[in-house]
Write a protein that holds these residues in place. Structure first.
Motif, PDB file in Angstrom:
ATOM      1  N   GLN A 192       0.825  -1.203   0.000  1.00  0.00           N
ATOM      2  CA  GLN A 192       0.000   0.000   0.000  1.00  0.00           C
ATOM      3  C   GLN A 192       0.863   1.258   0.000  1.00  0.00           C
ATOM      4  OE1 GLN A 192      -2.581  -0.892   3.389  1.00  0.00           O
ATOM      5  NE2 GLN A 192      -4.336  -0.987   2.005  1.00  0.00           N
ATOM      6  N   GLU A 193       2.012   1.171   0.625  1.00  0.00           N
ATOM      7  CA  GLU A 193       2.918   2.318   0.633  1.00  0.00           C
ATOM      8  C   GLU A 193       3.698   2.415  -0.672  1.00  0.00           C
ATOM      9  OE1 GLU A 193       6.814   3.909   3.156  1.00  0.00           O
ATOM     10  OE2 GLU A 193       5.459   2.434   4.036  1.00  0.00           O
TER      11      GLU A 193
ATOM     12  N   GLU B 179     -12.159  -0.749 -16.141  1.00  0.00           N
ATOM     13  CA  GLU B 179     -12.264   0.710 -16.042  1.00  0.00           C
ATOM     14  C   GLU B 179     -13.055   1.270 -17.232  1.00  0.00           C
ATOM     15  OE1 GLU B 179     -10.817   3.471 -13.742  1.00  0.00           O
ATOM     16  OE2 GLU B 179     -11.699   1.708 -12.803  1.00  0.00           O
TER      17      GLU B 179
ATOM     18  N   ASP C 207      -8.989   1.483 -10.709  1.00  0.00           N
ATOM     19  CA  ASP C 207      -7.773   2.278 -10.886  1.00  0.00           C
ATOM     20  C   ASP C 207      -6.757   1.897  -9.809  1.00  0.00           C
ATOM     21  OD1 ASP C 207      -8.056   4.627  -8.592  1.00  0.00           O
ATOM     22  OD2 ASP C 207      -9.984   3.872  -9.332  1.00  0.00           O
ATOM     23  N   ASP C 208      -5.495   2.263 -10.052  1.00  0.00           N
ATOM     24  CA  ASP C 208      -4.415   1.869  -9.137  1.00  0.00           C
ATOM     25  C   ASP C 208      -4.654   2.376  -7.717  1.00  0.00           C
ATOM     26  OD1 ASP C 208      -3.219   0.611 -11.213  1.00  0.00           O
ATOM     27  OD2 ASP C 208      -1.399   1.830 -11.237  1.00  0.00           O
ATOM     28  N   GLU C 209      -5.148   3.602  -7.583  1.00  0.00           N
ATOM     29  CA  GLU C 209      -5.344   4.171  -6.246  1.00  0.00           C
ATOM     30  C   GLU C 209      -6.386   3.369  -5.470  1.00  0.00           C
ATOM     31  OE1 GLU C 209      -6.622   8.423  -4.170  1.00  0.00           O
ATOM     32  OE2 GLU C 209      -6.269   8.299  -6.325  1.00  0.00           O
ATOM     33  N   THR C 210      -7.492   3.033  -6.125  1.00  0.00           N
ATOM     34  CA  THR C 210      -8.532   2.254  -5.446  1.00  0.00           C
ATOM     35  C   THR C 210      -8.032   0.859  -5.109  1.00  0.00           C
ATOM     36  OG1 THR C 210     -10.274   3.483  -6.576  1.00  0.00           O
ATOM     37  CG2 THR C 210     -10.877   1.342  -5.645  1.00  0.00           C
TER      38      THR C 210
ATOM     39  N   SER D 285       2.084  -1.038  -8.351  1.00  0.00           N
ATOM     40  CA  SER D 285       2.999  -1.285  -9.476  1.00  0.00           C
ATOM     41  C   SER D 285       4.021  -2.364  -9.133  1.00  0.00           C
ATOM     42  CB  SER D 285       3.723   0.006  -9.873  1.00  0.00           C
ATOM     43  OG  SER D 285       4.484   0.489  -8.784  1.00  0.00           O
TER      44      SER D 285
ATOM     45  N   GLY E  31       2.889   0.982  -3.576  1.00  0.00           N
ATOM     46  CA  GLY E  31       2.027   1.053  -4.749  1.00  0.00           C
ATOM     47  C   GLY E  31       1.845  -0.300  -5.409  1.00  0.00           C
TER      48      GLY E  31
ATOM     49  N   ALA F 208      -5.018  -0.031  -4.506  1.00  0.00           N
ATOM     50  CA  ALA F 208      -4.086   0.050  -3.381  1.00  0.00           C
ATOM     51  C   ALA F 208      -4.844   0.229  -2.072  1.00  0.00           C
ATOM     52  CB  ALA F 208      -3.112   1.202  -3.596  1.00  0.00           C
ATOM     53  N   HIS F 209      -5.878   1.046  -2.110  1.00  0.00           N
ATOM     54  CA  HIS F 209      -6.649   1.318  -0.895  1.00  0.00           C
ATOM     55  C   HIS F 209      -7.382   0.063  -0.417  1.00  0.00           C
ATOM     56  CE1 HIS F 209      -8.884   3.629   2.025  1.00  0.00           C
ATOM     57  NE2 HIS F 209     -10.019   3.151   1.547  1.00  0.00           N
TER      58      HIS F 209
END
Length: 894
Positions: free
Chosen positions: A694-695, A715, A734-737, A699, A697, A739-740
């Motif tokens: 999570q920190e 998406e 998306d990547d942010e979601t 990727s 990413g 990760a969250h």
């Protein structure tokens, strides 16, 4: 029985004209507001007029509240003088540690905090006819609290109790509408006052820092005023005691022999304050350097000139950190007018304002009331004792801010002063990690409902009349066998710093070690070479300590043992449990809350690991410990055993690329002990990997082309198919979601894994699909609406590119589309594909969304360019009728 008091002859003051209306209003209304500007004489005349009121029974008292002890004693002396009596007969006073009253006393002039104790002890205020709030415009915290309690008592128990609010600058009409109450106005009287402002050209050359600015301006202006005005005394307003002392040092050798220099602030002995207030002897003049204590309530005879430095020292409480710091701020216009009025009380005068006229117009109209900026822990405890579950159950001119009041309750809970119906609450911290933490974590206090219930301990704290922190220090210190030391320490912490450097020019803070203060208090001597004592503070602290020690015997908390060597750090920690600290470097500590503060630990104890911090300065973002003491880990663990936790901390180490674990014992953010764990719990290992990802990413995960394309397809559908009542929503991918929500969709697949390499071998395709809320049916919709590949006329299955959800791409050799006239589409025909028509060499020859137009026009231009380069491939004259192929002409048999 009729009131037999005979009103004596009263001085000819403007308030006399308003007395009939005031007395008439009080005869018919239990609440009245009196608006009377400075010089009207309200403090001098009104209490005596109330003594003669018919509604006052002969034995009933009038309580007159003043904001400061100096004003209390001054008002009592003036009222007694008008009666021709000594203070202590008809007119008496009560302040902290001092009182002059008798059974004959009918007017008691008291500080605002005294009313709180009186009304808590006797909510009906039996024997009290009226409560007069003088100088209410100052809006002290105790005045607001006292008024709220008095209004509640009046509404429930004493409808005959009169409440009179007297103010010089408050918006009286607003107050009258809020109560509601009739408003009586009085004219004021001031002799003409000539006002001078600072020259803008001079102002532009001055330092920005208030202390430096005042040190440069004040001595020069005082000397100039004495030279220009040959009669009368000079009253100088400065923000703090340090500013008074700096100016005094510069003036001491620069004043003529017939000029006496006085300081006036609340920390001076009474006799020193009285000397500043007494008229100068014949043939002599005075210069009085004063804090805001001289703004109101007092008429200092002989003052004809006022020099106003233009600043005030105000406390600022920051709920986010729990820190209260003193700030020097520009004076408000209302306060500046009060100060200016001191020059015209008894004769025409002059006021020198050490700021420009343009700056004056930018000053705030009023200072915010203290209830909006102060630490509310004392108020919260008083409300608990009053039985108010919430502040909103009482009436406030300004309701206590929720954040500050919540912080106050948290402190009281930590101190054991309040509890819920089921007992004490539990203190724990959330968000504290051993890694670098620049902002305080969330303090979580779990407690039953009805939190605002006082404990017996809370009642003891309130009875001592100290702030809750210091009261807790005294009571718990007594229980631990260190009552005398605890009383001394509380007295020191309640006053300004006892120590200073002996050299007048040395303005550095004294060493922060609290043990030096206790040593100085006991011996009466400086504890180190080069240091000196504030003797007034020394005497006052000794008086307070003696008073507390004598009262400790009345507490029902016998000490468990006695010790000749008081643990100063432990006692300090009792008062400031949220400021326990651990050394990080030689000049930095981490508090139990996670906040960092600066402290040169070599000035306290170079060997200590743990400290208790009492006072903080600086800003909320960069606090500095100014008073602290060391304490041992054994003391800390004994006193705060209930708050110590043992947990397994497991984390991924990027250096070794493995998950490591340790078992740690912590008190909040303080690390007490740690041990390496050989085989951490599998769930904790998975959690550590998730935290790292999570920190770092997503990727870092194994994004195969198929997995990345799946993310893009999903998406694409979320953009083109918004959620409706009839269809399952397409959640964000998306990547942010991702990760969250990593723990939800990837967490179940990490069980048993120990290294990032193992994680990076995971295929993400199925975990991603598992996020779809519609299960198998939605997977089928995914393949129908956003297929991974498309079969083209040649029979090839070409993978689609959804990286741009607005324009998915089909990249295919144009020969494979011979015969196809309509552009392929996805999303159920909603979105035509962007065709990248490739040459036989795989390079884009044309990009289009209109395939028919391309065959009719663009194809022939492309053929002209590419036919010579790729002669083995078919380039028909009628591409819409030709057989599609991915082969050369030879393989086609042409």
């Amino acid at each position: 029985m009729p009131n037999a008091f005979v009103l004596p002859p009263l001085p000819d003051l403007p308030i006399l004209a308003a007395l009939p209306d005031l007395l008439s209003a009080l005869a018919t209304s239990s609440r009245v507001v009196l608006e009377a500007p400075p010089g009207a004489g309200k403090t001098t005349v009104v209490p005596l007029a109330l003594l003669a009121a018919e509604w006052r029974a002969p034995d009933d008292k009038i309580l007159v509240l003043e904001p400061r002890q100096l004003a209390v004693r001054g008002a009592a002396a003036r009222l007694a003088q008008l009666l021709g009596e000594p203070v202590g007969r008809t007119i008496g006073y009560r302040v902290r540690l001092d009182s002059k009253v008798s059974k004959e006393t009918r007017v008691e002039v008291i500080t605002e905090g005294i009313l709180t104790r009186m009304i808590q002890d006797d909510p009906a205020l039996e024997g009290v006819a009226a409560v007069v709030f003088d100088e209410f415009h100052e809006r002290s915290l105790n005045a607001d609290l006292g008024l709220a309690l008095a209004l509640d008592a009046q509404a429930v128990l004493r409808d005959d109790l009169r409440i009179l609010i007297m103010s010089a600058t408050l918006e009286a009409q607003r107050l009258g509408q809020w109560l509601p109450a009739p408003v009586v106005s009085s004219a004021g009287f001031l002799f003409p006052i000539e006002t001078h402002y600072l020259d803008p050209r001079r102002a532009s050359t001055l330092p920005n820092k208030p202390a430096d600015r005042l040190a440069e301006l004040v001595p020069a202006q005082v000397r100039a005023a004495l030279h220009t005005h040959t009669e009368g005394d000079v009253l100088v307003f400065l923000p703090g005691v340090g500013d008074l002392q700096r100016s005094a040092r510069k003036l001491a050798d620069a004043l003529p022999d017939h000029i006496d220099l006085h300081l006036l602030h609340g920390e001076l002995p009474l006799e020193t304050q009285d000397a500043a207030l007494r008229p100068a002897k014949a043939g002599r003049r005075k210069v009085i350097l004063a804090t805001s204590i001289a703004e109101t309530s007092l008429t200092i005879e002989g003052v004809r000139v006022v020099v106003d430095g233009g600043f005030a020292r105000v406390p600022r409480f920051v709920p986010r950190t729990g820190f209260t710091t003193l700030e020097t701020v520009p004076v408000a216009r209302a306060a500046a007018d009060q100060r200016r009025g001191r020059a015209g009380r008894l004769a025409p005068g002059t006021c020198y304002r050490l700021w420009t006229e343009a700056e004056h117009h930018n000053l705030p109209a009023h200072r915010p009331p203290e209830i909006q900026t102060a630490d509310l822990s004392s108020l919260a405890l008083e409300l608990a004792l009053w039985g108010a579950a919430e502040p909103t159950s009482l009436r406030w001119l300004d309701v206590p801010p929720a954040a500050a009041f919540g912080q106050a309750r948290e402190l009281l809970l930590r101190l054991g002063a309040i509890a819920g119906q089921e007992g004490k609450g539990v203190v724990r911290y959330e968000g504290i990690e051993p890694s670098t933490l620049e902002t305080p974590p969330t303090l979580i206090l779990s407690y039953p409902p009805a939190l605002n219930k006082p404990t017996s301990h809370g009642r003891q704290l309130a009875a001592l009349g100290l702030p809750p922190r210091l009261g807790h220090l005294v009571v718990r210190g007594q229980e631990l066998g260190h009552g005398a030391a605890a009383a001394s320490l509380a007295a020191l912490l309640a006053e300004r710093d006892l120590l200073r450097w002996a050299a007048p020019t040395d303005t550095r803070p004294a060493p922060p070690d609290l043990r030096l203060r206790l040593e100085a208090l006991a011996s009466g001597r400086p504890p180190l070479p080069g240091l000196a004592l504030h003797h007034a503070t020394l005497q006052r602290a000794r008086d307070v300590a003696r008073n507390l020690t004598s009262r400790l015997g009345k507490l029902s908390n016998p000490p468990t043992h006695q010790s000749a060597h008081p643990p100063v750090g432990l006692l300090t920690a009792l008062a400031y449990p949220d400021r326990l600290a651990q050394r990080e470097t030689h000049d930095r500590l981490r508090l139990v809350t996670g906040q960092r503060v600066s402290l040169n630990t070599t000035d306290v104890d170079p060997q200590a690991t743990f400290f208790a911090v009492a006072h903080l300065a600086g800003t909320a973002s960069a606090p500095r410990a100014t008073l602290a003491a060391p304490l041992g880990q054994d003391e800390l663990e004994l006193a705060f055993a209930e708050q110590i936790t043992t947990t397994d901390e497991v984390r991924y180490d990027p250096a070794t690329q493995r998950v490591t674990g340790r078992r740690v014992r912590r008190l909040g953010a303080l690390l007490l002990d740690e041990k390496i764990i050989g085989q951490p719990d599998a769930a904790l290992v998975a959690r550590a990997l998730l935290d790292y990802l999570q920190e770092a990413g997503v990727s870092k995960l194994n994004w195969t082309p198929a997995a990345r394309q799946l993310q893009q397809r999903l998406e694409f559908l979320r953009q083109h198919f918004p959620a409706t009542e009839d269809a399952e929503p397409w959640p964000p991918f998306d990547d942010e979601t991702l990760a969250h929500e990593l723990a939800d969709w990837l967490g179940p697949h990490l069980t048993g894994l120990k290294t990032l390499d193992q994680v990076q071998r995971l295929d993400l395709y199925e975990p991603l699909l598992a996020r779809l809320p519609g299960g198998w049916n939605q997977r089928q919709e995914l393949d129908r609406l956003a297929p991974a590949a498309l079969e083209v006329p040649s029979g090839s299955h070409i993978t689609l590119d959804y990286s741009d959800p607005a324009a998915p791409v089909l990249a295919v050799k144009l020969q494979e589309l011979f015969g196809l006239t309509e552009t392929p589409a996805v999303a159920g025909g909603r979105v035509p594909l962007l065709l990248h028509l490739l040459s036989p060499g795989g390079r884009p020859a044309q990009v289009t969304r209109d395939l028919r137009s391309f065959w009719e026009k663009g194809y022939f231009e492309v053929r002209k360019d590419l036919k010579g380069r790729y002669p083995k491939h078919p380039w028909p004259d009628k591409p819409m009728e030709h057989i599609p192929t991915k082969l050369t002409k030879k393989r086609l048999g042409q």
